[in-house]
Design an enzyme around this catalytic site. Sequence first.
Site, mmCIF file in Angstrom:
data_model
loop_
_atom_site.group_PDB
_atom_site.id
_atom_site.type_symbol
_atom_site.label_atom_id
_atom_site.label_comp_id
_atom_site.label_asym_id
_atom_site.label_seq_id
_atom_site.Cartn_x
_atom_site.Cartn_y
_atom_site.Cartn_z
ATOM 1 N N CYS A 79 78.644 -33.148 46.699
ATOM 2 C CA CYS A 79 78.708 -33.351 45.255
ATOM 3 C C CYS A 79 78.959 -31.986 44.635
ATOM 4 O O CYS A 79 78.150 -31.064 44.809
ATOM 5 C CB CYS A 79 77.382 -33.913 44.750
ATOM 6 S SG CYS A 79 77.306 -34.018 42.955
ATOM 7 N N CYS A 193 85.554 -32.891 42.242
ATOM 8 C CA CYS A 193 84.459 -33.859 42.177
ATOM 9 C C CYS A 193 84.747 -34.835 43.304
ATOM 10 O O CYS A 193 85.889 -35.300 43.452
ATOM 11 C CB CYS A 193 84.457 -34.572 40.831
ATOM 12 S SG CYS A 193 83.367 -36.017 40.754
HETATM 13 N N1 DGL Z 1 80.547 -36.718 42.857
HETATM 14 C C1 DGL Z 1 79.935 -35.772 41.990
HETATM 15 C C2 DGL Z 1 80.653 -34.445 41.997
HETATM 16 O O1 DGL Z 1 81.229 -34.146 42.989
HETATM 17 C C3 DGL Z 1 79.598 -36.059 40.615
HETATM 18 C C4 DGL Z 1 79.769 -37.262 39.846
HETATM 19 C C5 DGL Z 1 78.635 -37.264 38.860
HETATM 20 O O2 DGL Z 1 77.519 -37.588 39.292
HETATM 21 O O3 DGL Z 1 78.860 -36.940 37.693
HETATM 22 O O4 DGL Z 1 80.647 -33.703 41.066
#
Ligand code: DGL
Length: 276
Positions: A79, A193
């Site tokens: 993440c 993301c």
């Molecule tokens: N998948 C997450 C990232 O890589 C974030 C999405 C989120 O929770 O806002 O930033």
Amino acid sequence: VNPSAPDPSLPIAVFDSGVGGLTVLHECLVSLPEEDYLYLGDDARFPYGAKSDAELRECSERNTRYLVDRGAKLIVIACNSAASAGLETAREIAAGSGVEVVAVIEPEAEIAAAITDSGRVGVLATRATVEGGAYLRALGRQHRELTVTQVAAPDLAAIIQRGFPFSESVVETVRSYCAPLRRAYVDTVILGCTHYPLVAPMLQRFLGRQVRLVTAGHALAATAQRLLESGGIAAPDTEEGSYRFLCTGNPASFRELGTRFLQLPLGDVELVDLRT
Ligand code: DGL
């Protein structure tokens, strides 16, 4: 052999705020098929991309502590929002048990700097990741003159986490996020993301064929492999490993959405309570 090294038969633990990290898990399943995996989707606290740095550090600390206590030989922060603010915290917590942490952000910065022809690189990420500046710092470490255009896409992870209905309004939202990148004539865009690779076909259409999209998965899996080998903690046998899923919010919807994204059966999703 390091006596404080974790047990090689433990799983690699991966966490994200939801299903986005499955794009990273998938690369690990392909690159390191003999390993076991434990994936935590902190969907009760989704979206991470709208949280402050302090909140992201707290989430990273809580998730890391839980996974290390449950038994993990390596932590993967899949993440970008969590990694942008919480990587150091996660490393401190895991180090107490001799466990290393690998994360997104640095791998994509290295790839982008290596493949851009023009030196004009775009970053599409959550608000937290853009404002935290982790990509600017990571790209600044690449020994190359780069012009970086960052775009915050506050709605995109949420659209994807909802199962991305392909409506006209979603298309217009995605188009509007791509517009500043087109205007900046970037030739390389970091999908900053882990949810975004799931809409790569749409992004590629709006950015144009000549723009190269960079994701973390492959490079991150290679880093994980190096660490496992140098630490002497790679899986002890060569049979195909297992994977299992934990979430903090809604196991039924996590399972439904996750199965579509991973395109593998998820099995039972265990609900865990990570309140401290
Ligand atoms: N998948 C997450 C990232 O890589 C974030 C999405 C989120 O929770 O806002 O930033």
